[in-house]
Design an enzyme around this catalytic site. Structure first.
Site, PDB file in Angstrom:
ATOM      1  N   TYR A 129      -6.012   3.187  -2.958  1.00  0.00           N
ATOM      2  CA  TYR A 129      -4.699   3.700  -3.364  1.00  0.00           C
ATOM      3  C   TYR A 129      -3.805   3.956  -2.150  1.00  0.00           C
ATOM      4  CZ  TYR A 129      -1.355   6.611  -5.976  1.00  0.00           C
ATOM      5  OH  TYR A 129      -0.223   7.134  -6.554  1.00  0.00           O
ATOM      6  N   ALA A 130      -4.369   4.581  -1.111  1.00  0.00           N
ATOM      7  CA  ALA A 130      -3.594   4.878   0.089  1.00  0.00           C
ATOM      8  C   ALA A 130      -3.118   3.601   0.765  1.00  0.00           C
ATOM      9  CB  ALA A 130      -4.416   5.717   1.057  1.00  0.00           C
ATOM     10  N   ALA A 131      -3.996   2.604   0.845  1.00  0.00           N
ATOM     11  CA  ALA A 131      -3.620   1.335   1.459  1.00  0.00           C
ATOM     12  C   ALA A 131      -2.500   0.655   0.676  1.00  0.00           C
ATOM     13  CB  ALA A 131      -4.843   0.419   1.546  1.00  0.00           C
TER      14      ALA A 131
ATOM     15  N   ILE B 151       2.359  15.688  -9.203  1.00  0.00           N
ATOM     16  CA  ILE B 151       3.315  15.780 -10.295  1.00  0.00           C
ATOM     17  C   ILE B 151       2.594  16.094 -11.605  1.00  0.00           C
ATOM     18  CG2 ILE B 151       5.179  14.579 -11.516  1.00  0.00           C
ATOM     19  CD1 ILE B 151       5.704  15.021  -8.515  1.00  0.00           C
TER      20      ILE B 151
ATOM     21  N   ASN C 236       7.033   0.982 -10.771  1.00  0.00           N
ATOM     22  CA  ASN C 236       6.331   2.238 -11.032  1.00  0.00           C
ATOM     23  C   ASN C 236       4.873   2.044 -11.451  1.00  0.00           C
ATOM     24  OD1 ASN C 236       6.113   5.193 -12.009  1.00  0.00           O
ATOM     25  ND2 ASN C 236       5.815   4.029 -13.914  1.00  0.00           N
TER      26      ASN C 236
ATOM     27  N   VAL D  42       1.621  -6.931 -14.614  1.00  0.00           N
ATOM     28  CA  VAL D  42       2.384  -7.034 -13.365  1.00  0.00           C
ATOM     29  C   VAL D  42       1.576  -7.686 -12.241  1.00  0.00           C
ATOM     30  CG1 VAL D  42       3.830  -5.047 -13.923  1.00  0.00           C
ATOM     31  CG2 VAL D  42       1.734  -4.708 -12.562  1.00  0.00           C
TER      32      VAL D  42
END
Length: 253
Positions: A163-165, A196, A89, A63
């Site tokens: 990851y947050a950015a 999760i 996802n 991707v």
């Protein structure tokens, strides 16, 4: 949007949340097109769905690579018919503190490679797949839906600069695309999961898992199917557009 016979592409669809969403939407009549880089896992996932009576196919792609994304969406349209929806996802983790130091001495810094890998998959991948899907649905005259998977970490979380950015960027793309694409009959929304039950949490030490769970007001982790149900709600409700729905048991980072 009616899910019966709808072709829904799901990136990172060979496992975890992606596969759970494929099962849930497939039971509602959708035809999942699973996109993943792991061919063996993809075959296993497709066989699992087919055995459950779901019309699913697998497509290998990266991707984060523009040519690969262009090719895979062409293959989906050719092999399964016009695209009706996309779930962005696919994602990876490369956690680490920005700077790790002790007694005034820097011991380690978050590497550029770890930053770039997460941005490439979790943000650029969303852009590339969203663009390809939107173009395909507009050309085929489909009133389709794009669902992006963000995270509550988009508000910022220790050890997750990359990851947050990326997940904050995904949330911003959702609002932007919701406004831009509505004129073409397309809707865009996002789900921001909290903690999760996944392969990652299943491998955690019991004491760490207990500590994690204790911070969630409902005192448990979310189930993958609870994320899938929220995604299905977005597809079903034609007035949901440009919004990020948090599914986190009341947790706020």
């Amino acid at each position: 949007m009616q899910l019966e016979n709808a072709v829904i592409a799901i990136t990172g669809g060979a496992r975890g949340l992606g596969l759970s969403m494929a099962h849930h939407l497939g039971k509602l009549g959708a035809r999942p097109a699973l996109i993943d880089f792991d061919n063996d896992q993809l075959d296993k996932a497709v066989n699992e769905l087919v055995d459950a009576g779901i019309d699913a196919r697998g497509f290998v792609a990266n991707v984060a690579d523009e040519a690969s994304v262009t090719e895979v969406f062409a293959d989906i349209r050719q092999g399964m018919g016009p695209l009706d929806g996309l779930i962005n996802n696919a994602g990876i983790l490369r956690d680490g503190l920005l700077v790790k130091a002790r007694d005034g001495k820097v011991e380690k810094m978050l590497g550029l490679d770890a930053w770039q890998a997460v941005i490439d998959v979790n943000l650029t991948g969303v852009f590339l797949c969203g663009r390809a899907a939107a173009a395909a649905m507009i050309e085929d005259g489909r009133n389709g839906v794009i669902v992006n998977i963000s995270s509550i970490s988009r508000a910022g979380n220790m050890g997750q600069s990359n990851y947050a950015a990326a997940k904050a960027g995904v949330a911003a793309l959702t609002v932007t695309w919701g406004r831009e694409l509505a004129r073409h009959g397309l809707r865009v929304a996002a789900v921001a999961p909290g903690f999760i039950e996944t392969e990652m949490t299943a491998s955690m030490r019991e004491d760490m898992l207990d500590k994690l769970t204790a911070g969630v007001p409902v005192r448990r982790l979310g189930a993958p199917d609870e994320i899938a149900k929220t995604v299905a709600f977005i597809f079903d409700n034609d007035y949901v557009n440009g919004r990020v729905i948090e599914v986190d048991g009341g947790l706020r980072l």
